[in-house]
Design a protein around this motif. Structure first.
Motif, PDB file in Angstrom:
ATOM      1  N   UNK A 215       0.834  -1.205   0.000  1.00 54.59           N
ATOM      2  CA  UNK A 215       0.000   0.000   0.000  1.00 54.59           C
ATOM      3  C   UNK A 215       0.866   1.251   0.000  1.00 54.59           C
ATOM      4  N   UNK A 216       1.906   1.272   0.824  1.00 54.61           N
ATOM      5  CA  UNK A 216       2.799   2.433   0.866  1.00 54.61           C
ATOM      6  C   UNK A 216       3.501   2.620  -0.482  1.00 54.61           C
ATOM      7  N   UNK A 217       3.938   1.513  -1.084  1.00 54.07           N
ATOM      8  CA  UNK A 217       4.604   1.598  -2.379  1.00 54.07           C
ATOM      9  C   UNK A 217       3.651   2.122  -3.443  1.00 54.07           C
ATOM     10  N   UNK A 218       2.406   1.662  -3.424  1.00 55.35           N
ATOM     11  CA  UNK A 218       1.421   2.107  -4.415  1.00 55.35           C
ATOM     12  C   UNK A 218       1.179   3.604  -4.324  1.00 55.35           C
ATOM     13  N   UNK A 219       1.093   4.134  -3.110  1.00 60.14           N
ATOM     14  CA  UNK A 219       0.877   5.566  -2.964  1.00 60.14           C
ATOM     15  C   UNK A 219       2.100   6.357  -3.430  1.00 60.14           C
ATOM     16  N   UNK A 220       3.286   5.813  -3.219  1.00 55.29           N
ATOM     17  CA  UNK A 220       4.485   6.480  -3.724  1.00 55.29           C
ATOM     18  C   UNK A 220       4.484   6.486  -5.255  1.00 55.29           C
ATOM     19  N   UNK A 221       4.117   5.373  -5.862  1.00 54.25           N
ATOM     20  CA  UNK A 221       4.051   5.305  -7.324  1.00 54.25           C
ATOM     21  C   UNK A 221       3.030   6.314  -7.844  1.00 54.25           C
ATOM     22  N   UNK A 222       1.898   6.370  -7.200  1.00 55.42           N
ATOM     23  CA  UNK A 222       0.858   7.310  -7.609  1.00 55.42           C
ATOM     24  C   UNK A 222       1.367   8.745  -7.562  1.00 55.42           C
TER      25      UNK A 222
END
Length: 290
Positions: free
Chosen positions: A205-212
């Motif tokens: 989840x943290x990685x996805x928000x960083x990618x976003x």
């Protein structure tokens, strides 16, 4: 936070997985407690759980059933962690497919479904330095590979990956899982359970928000207008029909209005409010993808 379609789809699927995993955890703990409180430890588990479908196949005593449900977390983790990582990989692929529409943002114009996972992650950093979430994602990927190809046993690559994490990454993992990555020796299963599943969910989840966030900074406003237009057009059959409809109609006081741009404005306000895209930008986006 901007939520383009690939990110929204990932959020929905991850939430479903998260809720399912929590439900399994609660159920396993609840049944384990019931088995431990059985009046006769030799009573058949299927007798105690006769109202639950499929329990007639659980042909063990209450004592043995308690052990089964007590160890269910480790077995579930071997299934759940690869699934969590697979969802994240789908997000990465979907994001790269979207970004490939805007060369030279991503120069490698081939199907990202065939890329290695590290290549997906590196591409989506857009030249930015590796973060703690990036480190932990690499660790989770190595763990996932051990589960899929090594029956969940620890191998040297996994040990080295853990030992190579920065102190900040180790501290973050321990704060998420409530304990460090623990194993007795190589070629043996590690300590594995619900904490590791929940930590993996949090890392992705943290990685996805960083990618976003990185994608937001990488695209220009004109490109975002195209993303919004394509997102609206491709989301539903109705959206595609409306998108391709005649652009003009009559509004208040007989003034000509662009119905498609109006619908894009509503879509942008719902999912892309942070961008504050103007009607002129949305019109340009519409024209670029129509």
């Amino acid at each position: 936070m901007i939520q383009y379609r690939a990110f929204r789809t990932w959020q929905t699927m991850q939430k479903r997985s998260n809720n399912s995993i929590l439900a399994l955890s609660v159920g396993a703990h609840h049944i384990q407690q019931d088995m431990n409180q059985a009046p006769d430890p030799e009573i058949r588990a299927s007798t105690l759980l006769n109202a639950v479908p499929q329990t007639e196949r659980l042909d063990v005593t209450a004592v043995d059933a308690a052990k089964i449900f007590g160890s269910a977390a480790a077995d579930m983790a071997i299934l759940a962690i690869p699934q969590v990582m697979a969802l994240h990989i789908e997000l990465c692929v979907g994001t790269i497919v979207e970004c490939q529409r805007f060369p030279p943002l991503i120069t490698k114009q081939s199907d990202p479904g065939g890329w290695s996972v590290p290549a997906l992650h590196e591409t989506l950093r857009f030249g930015k330095a590796e973060t703690v979430a990036d480190e932990l994602l690499g660790f989770c990927l190595t763990w996932r590979n051990a589960m899929m190809h090594g029956a969940g046993k620890v191998n040297k690559k996994l040990v080295n990956r853990w030992k190579g994490l920065s102190p900040a990454a180790v501290a973050r993992w321990e704060s998420l899982a409530g304990r460090p990555f623990t194993y007795t020796k190589v070629d043996m299963p590690p300590t594995l359970g619900w904490p590791e599943i929940m930590a993996t969910l949090a890392v992705t989840k943290e990685s996805a928000y960083e990618i976003n966030g990185r994608v937001r900074g990488a695209l220009t406003r004109a490109q975002w207008a195209e993303v919004i237009a394509r997102d609206y057009r491709d989301a539903t059959v109705v959206g595609r029909r409306r998108f391709n409809a005649a652009p003009a109609g009559r509004g208040v006081a007989g003034h000509e209005v662009d119905r498609v741009v109006q619908r894009l404005q509503g879509h942008a306000l719902t999912y892309y409010r942070d961008l504050a895209v103007t009607s002129a930008e949305l019109r340009g986006g519409r024209d670029a993808v129509r």
